[in-house]
Design a protein around this motif. Structure first.
Motif, PDB file in Angstrom:
ATOM      1  N   UNK A 169      33.402 105.152  57.449  1.00  0.00           N
ATOM      2  CA  UNK A 169      34.103 104.067  56.766  1.00  0.00           C
ATOM      3  C   UNK A 169      33.419 102.733  56.960  1.00  0.00           C
ATOM      4  N   UNK A 170      32.668 102.590  58.056  1.00  0.00           N
ATOM      5  CA  UNK A 170      31.998 101.325  58.350  1.00  0.00           C
ATOM      6  C   UNK A 170      30.526 101.347  57.973  1.00  0.00           C
ATOM      7  N   UNK A 171      30.000 102.506  57.607  1.00  0.00           N
ATOM      8  CA  UNK A 171      28.570 102.601  57.326  1.00  0.00           C
ATOM      9  C   UNK A 171      27.740 102.341  58.566  1.00  0.00           C
ATOM     10  N   UNK A 172      28.289 102.716  59.737  1.00  0.00           N
ATOM     11  CA  UNK A 172      27.612 102.447  61.013  1.00  0.00           C
ATOM     12  C   UNK A 172      27.442 103.720  61.823  1.00  0.00           C
ATOM     13  N   UNK A 173      26.437 103.703  62.667  1.00  0.00           N
ATOM     14  CA  UNK A 173      26.229 104.770  63.643  1.00  0.00           C
ATOM     15  C   UNK A 173      26.337 104.152  65.024  1.00  0.00           C
ATOM     16  N   UNK A 174      27.290 104.643  65.806  1.00  0.00           N
ATOM     17  CA  UNK A 174      27.464 104.177  67.177  1.00  0.00           C
ATOM     18  C   UNK A 174      26.350 104.753  68.030  1.00  0.00           C
ATOM     19  N   UNK A 175      25.615 103.889  68.696  1.00  0.00           N
ATOM     20  CA  UNK A 175      24.527 104.308  69.579  1.00  0.00           C
ATOM     21  C   UNK A 175      24.981 104.320  71.043  1.00  0.00           C
ATOM     22  N   UNK A 176      25.683 103.254  71.456  1.00  0.00           N
ATOM     23  CA  UNK A 176      26.200 103.128  72.822  1.00  0.00           C
ATOM     24  C   UNK A 176      27.568 102.479  72.706  1.00  0.00           C
ATOM     25  N   UNK A 177      28.559 103.002  73.425  1.00  0.00           N
ATOM     26  CA  UNK A 177      29.899 102.439  73.325  1.00  0.00           C
ATOM     27  C   UNK A 177      30.688 102.544  74.610  1.00  0.00           C
ATOM     28  N   UNK A 178      31.994 102.415  74.477  1.00  0.00           N
ATOM     29  CA  UNK A 178      32.897 102.364  75.628  1.00  0.00           C
ATOM     30  C   UNK A 178      32.819 103.611  76.491  1.00  0.00           C
ATOM     31  N   UNK A 179      32.463 104.756  75.913  1.00  0.00           N
ATOM     32  CA  UNK A 179      32.342 105.963  76.734  1.00  0.00           C
ATOM     33  C   UNK A 179      31.148 105.885  77.686  1.00  0.00           C
ATOM     34  N   UNK A 180      30.239 104.952  77.437  1.00  0.00           N
ATOM     35  CA  UNK A 180      29.055 104.783  78.281  1.00  0.00           C
ATOM     36  C   UNK A 180      29.145 103.572  79.193  1.00  0.00           C
ATOM     37  N   UNK A 181      29.734 102.479  78.677  1.00  0.00           N
ATOM     38  CA  UNK A 181      29.764 101.220  79.426  1.00  0.00           C
ATOM     39  C   UNK A 181      30.930 100.349  78.964  1.00  0.00           C
ATOM     40  N   UNK A 182      31.523  99.596  79.872  1.00  0.00           N
ATOM     41  CA  UNK A 182      32.571  98.668  79.450  1.00  0.00           C
ATOM     42  C   UNK A 182      32.010  97.344  78.943  1.00  0.00           C
ATOM     43  N   UNK A 183      30.702  97.158  79.031  1.00  0.00           N
ATOM     44  CA  UNK A 183      30.108  95.848  78.765  1.00  0.00           C
ATOM     45  C   UNK A 183      29.822  95.565  77.296  1.00  0.00           C
ATOM     46  N   UNK A 184      29.344  96.571  76.529  1.00  0.00           N
ATOM     47  CA  UNK A 184      28.990  96.310  75.141  1.00  0.00           C
ATOM     48  C   UNK A 184      28.899  97.605  74.350  1.00  0.00           C
ATOM     49  N   UNK A 185      28.950  97.475  73.037  1.00  0.00           N
ATOM     50  CA  UNK A 185      28.735  98.578  72.102  1.00  0.00           C
ATOM     51  C   UNK A 185      27.553  98.206  71.217  1.00  0.00           C
ATOM     52  N   UNK A 186      26.806  99.230  70.799  1.00  0.00           N
ATOM     53  CA  UNK A 186      25.652  98.999  69.936  1.00  0.00           C
ATOM     54  C   UNK A 186      25.727  99.959  68.750  1.00  0.00           C
ATOM     55  N   UNK A 187      25.489  99.404  67.569  1.00  0.00           N
ATOM     56  CA  UNK A 187      25.554 100.166  66.328  1.00  0.00           C
ATOM     57  C   UNK A 187      24.295  99.918  65.501  1.00  0.00           C
ATOM     58  N   UNK A 188      23.921 100.910  64.710  1.00  0.00           N
ATOM     59  CA  UNK A 188      22.972 100.709  63.629  1.00  0.00           C
ATOM     60  C   UNK A 188      23.813 100.743  62.357  1.00  0.00           C
TER      61      UNK A 188
END
Length: 180
Positions: A17-36
Motif C-alpha cells: 500500500x505504501x510502495x515501500x520495502x522495509x529493510x530495517x525496523x522495530x523488530x531489529x532496533x528501537x532506534x530507527x526504521x529504513x525503507x526503500x
C-alpha cells in the motif's frame, strides 16, 4: 551482543500500500526504521510534521520536489509555493540528493515526473512500518473515510498541514490516483 545482517538487492518486507520495502525496523532496533520506496509520478505526500520523529530522505533515482522548513506562512493549500523566513523554497532533488527533517519541521515531497522516483527513507524512532501496515489495511477495505485516516495519522505523530494528494502531480496537474 547481536549480529547484524546483510540484505540482498530487492530483499526486505514489502509494504504494498505504501510502495515501500522495509529493510530495517522495530523488530531489529528501537532506534530507527529504513525503507526503500518507489514514488509514482504525481504522488504528493502533502506537507506534514512529526513532533517526535526525525527523517532522512536520500534520492536514489528520478526526481522529487522536496520541502523541509518552516514557511513564513502555513497555508492549507499548495506547499509548493511555500517560502521560509530566510528565502528558502521548494527544491528539486535528483539522485544523490539528501534531505534531513528534524522533529517539528514541516516537510513534504512530491514526484513531478516524468518517471517514478526511488528513495531511501529513514525514520527515528523505529515503528513507522506499523503505521504503513495499518494504513494499508484501511485502504484495502475500500476508499478510507477521511476521519479514519486523520485518526490514524494522529496516533502516529503525523500532523497533516496540507492534503495528501495521491493523484496530484507535485506541479499541480491531475493524474490518475494511485493508492496513498
Amino acid at each position: 551482543m547481536t549480529d547484524g545482517f546483510l540484505l540482498s538487492p530487492g530483499a526486505g518486507r514489502r509494504i504494498e500500500a505504501a510502495g515501500m520495502t522495509l529493510k530495517v525496523g522495530a523488530e531489529h532496533t528501537p532506534r530507527w526504521s529504513m525503507f526503500e520506496a518507489e514514488i509514482p509520478v504525481g504522488f504528493d505526500v502533502g506537507a506534514h510534521l512529526h513532533h517526535e520523529a526525525e527523517e532522512i530522505f536520500y534520492v536514489l533515482g528520478g526526481e522529487l520536489d522536496l520541502l523541509a522548513f518552516e514557511p513564513r506562512l502555513r497555508t492549507g493549500g499548495d506547499w509548493q509555493t511555500w517560502e521560509s523566513r530566510t528565502g528558502a523554497k521548494v527544491a528539486r532533488g535528483g539522485p544523490g540528493s539528501a534531505m534531513y527533517v528534524p522533529a517539528g519541521c514541516p516537510h513534504a515531497f512530491g514526484n513531478p515526473g516524468p518517471g517514478p522516483a526511488r528513495l531511501l527513507f529513514l525514520v527515528a524512532p523505529s515503528g513507522h512500518e506499523t503505521y504503513l501496515r495499518e494504513m494499508g489495511e484501511l485502504i484495502a477495505a475500500g476508499p478510507p473515510a477521511p476521519d479514519a485516516v486523520a485518526a490514524l495519522r494522529l496516533r502516529y505523530d503525523i500532523e497533516q498541514l496540507t492534503p495528501l494528494v495521491p493523484g496530484r502531480r507535485a506541479d499541480g496537474a491531475g493524474v490518475s490516483p494511485p493508492a496513498p
